[in-house]
Design an enzyme around this catalytic site. Structure first.
Site, mmCIF file in Angstrom:
data_model
loop_
_atom_site.group_PDB
_atom_site.id
_atom_site.type_symbol
_atom_site.label_atom_id
_atom_site.label_comp_id
_atom_site.label_asym_id
_atom_site.label_seq_id
_atom_site.Cartn_x
_atom_site.Cartn_y
_atom_site.Cartn_z
ATOM 1 N N GLU A 168 0.759 -1.309 -0.026
ATOM 2 C CA GLU A 168 0.008 0.032 0.254
ATOM 3 C C GLU A 168 0.876 1.294 0.009
ATOM 4 O O GLU A 168 0.727 2.140 0.855
ATOM 5 C CB GLU A 168 -1.148 0.084 1.324
ATOM 6 C CG GLU A 168 -1.743 -1.135 1.163
ATOM 7 C CD GLU A 168 -2.893 -1.445 2.531
ATOM 8 O OE1 GLU A 168 -2.866 -0.275 3.123
ATOM 9 O OE2 GLU A 168 -3.460 -2.166 2.549
ATOM 10 N N ASN A 211 1.994 -5.082 -3.275
ATOM 11 C CA ASN A 211 0.521 -5.558 -2.920
ATOM 12 C C ASN A 211 -0.100 -4.188 -2.527
ATOM 13 O O ASN A 211 0.418 -3.358 -1.978
ATOM 14 C CB ASN A 211 0.584 -6.122 -1.584
ATOM 15 C CG ASN A 211 -0.615 -6.919 -1.300
ATOM 16 O OD1 ASN A 211 -1.401 -7.584 -2.237
ATOM 17 N ND2 ASN A 211 -1.313 -6.747 -0.099
ATOM 18 N N HIS A 248 -10.503 -5.755 -2.492
ATOM 19 C CA HIS A 248 -11.668 -5.625 -1.218
ATOM 20 C C HIS A 248 -12.836 -4.964 -2.133
ATOM 21 O O HIS A 248 -12.886 -3.668 -2.397
ATOM 22 C CB HIS A 248 -11.287 -4.908 -0.178
ATOM 23 C CG HIS A 248 -10.077 -5.454 0.620
ATOM 24 N ND1 HIS A 248 -10.427 -6.481 1.264
ATOM 25 C CD2 HIS A 248 -8.920 -4.983 0.921
ATOM 26 C CE1 HIS A 248 -9.269 -6.951 2.008
ATOM 27 N NE2 HIS A 248 -8.260 -6.246 1.664
ATOM 28 N N GLU A 276 -6.507 -10.505 -1.286
ATOM 29 C CA GLU A 276 -7.348 -10.345 0.019
ATOM 30 C C GLU A 276 -8.778 -10.254 -0.238
ATOM 31 O O GLU A 276 -9.541 -9.354 0.250
ATOM 32 C CB GLU A 276 -6.744 -9.051 0.685
ATOM 33 C CG GLU A 276 -5.409 -8.946 0.951
ATOM 34 C CD GLU A 276 -4.961 -7.561 1.933
ATOM 35 O OE1 GLU A 276 -5.929 -6.927 2.255
ATOM 36 O OE2 GLU A 276 -3.613 -7.535 1.811
ATOM 37 N N ASP A 278 -12.462 -10.070 -0.660
ATOM 38 C CA ASP A 278 -13.869 -10.228 -0.137
ATOM 39 C C ASP A 278 -14.835 -9.107 -0.932
ATOM 40 O O ASP A 278 -14.391 -8.189 -1.366
ATOM 41 C CB ASP A 278 -13.864 -9.699 1.555
ATOM 42 C CG ASP A 278 -13.149 -8.566 1.885
ATOM 43 O OD1 ASP A 278 -12.963 -7.595 1.026
ATOM 44 O OD2 ASP A 278 -12.401 -8.495 2.956
#
Ligand code: 9MR
Length: 344
Positions: A168, A211, A248, A276, A278
């Site tokens: 990030e 990432n 996400h 990650e 979701d």
């Protein structure tokens, strides 16, 4: 051991017929992804392995005593990412004092079961102890950063499939630039390159990844900023092997350009992973679209969901995962599995 190898021969040949039928069924990913005689698996990890991919989940050390949790974990997933246990605030809360109890627990458990481990994460502005944030001297910070990478990556040398070396580092919004952080502000934007070079020497067998979140839409400035950095790294021989797209998503699922983003990064000569995943309210079609985009890109090598049951999620109010609070499979689970060609 590859879970698919556990299927007996007789079962494999019967299932082979079903696989041939599926070749003419539109909408099911096979072809290059799946050998025509491959058996249809009934779990996520085993089915992903049919095309050489993994299907993983974030794991929290604090939940490993929950039998329902570990039952699903070991049945469905062949890759794990420690959700918080390898972060700087967990591993080096005080300068030079390293603690690895929870991270070791996850790594040892996964290794014993043949589950791949993604290291998460070495350099991140968040979950970073105040003593690091307070450093103003570049030589001090450089030595602190490199010592952290050497010590953490060195401890797990040879046991980590991929490391999120830097997490990030890019800013939200339209700038396409790196965000302000102690690393960028004190060391300059070159801190990312330095972190990758240090990580390569600390664990030469691990794939080294950048990432980030909100880099799934090809049209966003943040995606383009990361793309330019990876292109530059590849052109100059900076050791980078992969890009993790956190994914996400809101209830609409992935953006329409998601597959283009995956294939564009891959065309630079790096692997890509969904790291990650979701999706708010876990829509079945959102999961199908995400999985399909990965299957359609040869260098998309794996998918990790960010938790097992909705109750395990950092955004549990949105029920974004594949299993409900009782550990039951949701529609989204069936959708992810069948999109890979598996059978629930
Ligand atoms: O899921 C993690 C949650 O338990 C932590 O409280 C949170 C703290 O920042 O981090 C969550 O995981 C994040 C991941 O490490 C990096 N990408 C965003 C994830 C969700 O916030």
């Amino acid at each position: 051991m590859n879970p698919s190898k556990r299927l007996g021969r007789r079962r494999a040949s019967v299932l082979g017929l079903a696989a041939v039928v599926s070749l003419v069924t539109p909408g099911i990913a096979n072809g290059a992804d799946r050998a025509p005689d491959a058996p249809r698996a009934s779990t996520l990890g085993a089915q992903a392995a049919q095309s050489g991919r993994y299907f993983g989940t974030a794991v929290a050390a604090g939940r490993l005593g929950d039998g329902q949790y570990t039952g699903i974990l070991d049945r469905e997933f062949n890759q794990v990412t420690p959700e918080n246990e390898m972060k700087w605030d967990a591993t080096e809360r005080n300068r030079g004092q390293f603690t690895f109890g929870s991270a070791d627990q996850i790594v040892n458990r996964a290794t014993a079961r043949g589950q791949k481990v993604r290291g998460h994460t070495l350099v991140w502005h968040s979950q970073l102890p105040d003593w690091v944030k307070a450093i103003r001297d570049a030589n001090t910070l450089r030595s602190v950063m490199n010592n952290h990478i050497n010590t953490v990556a060195g401890r797990y040398k040879g046991r980590i499939h991929s490391w999120d070396v830097v997490n990030e580092a890019f800013a939200d919004g339209g700038s396409g630039q790196m965000r302000s952080s102690v690393f960028r502000d004190v060391l300059g934007t070159g801190f990312i390159e330095e972190a990758f070079r240090t990580a390569r020497s600390a664990d030469p067998s691990a794939k080294l990844c950048y990432n980030d979140y909100s880099i799934e839409d090809w049209n966003s400035a943040k995606t383009q900023g990361v793309y330019r950095m990876v292109r530059d790294f590849k052109a100059r021989g900076v050791p980078i092997d992969c890009v993790g797209l956190q994914s996400h998503f809101g209830a609409g699922g992935p953006p329409g350009s998601f597959q283009t983003t995956l294939s564009s990064f891959a065309a630079l000569g790096v692997d890509v992973q969904i790291t990650e995943l979701d999706i708010a309210q876990a829509p079945a079609n959102g999961y199908a679209n995400t999985v399909r985009a990965c299957l359609n890109v040869a260098r998309c090598t794996g998918i990790t969901v960010w938790g097992i049951r909705d109750s395990d999620s950092w955004r549990s109010g949105e029920n974004p995962l594949l299993f409900d609070r009782g550990g039951n499979k949701k529609q989204a689970y069936r959708s992810a599995l069948t999109t890979m060609g598996g059978t629930p």
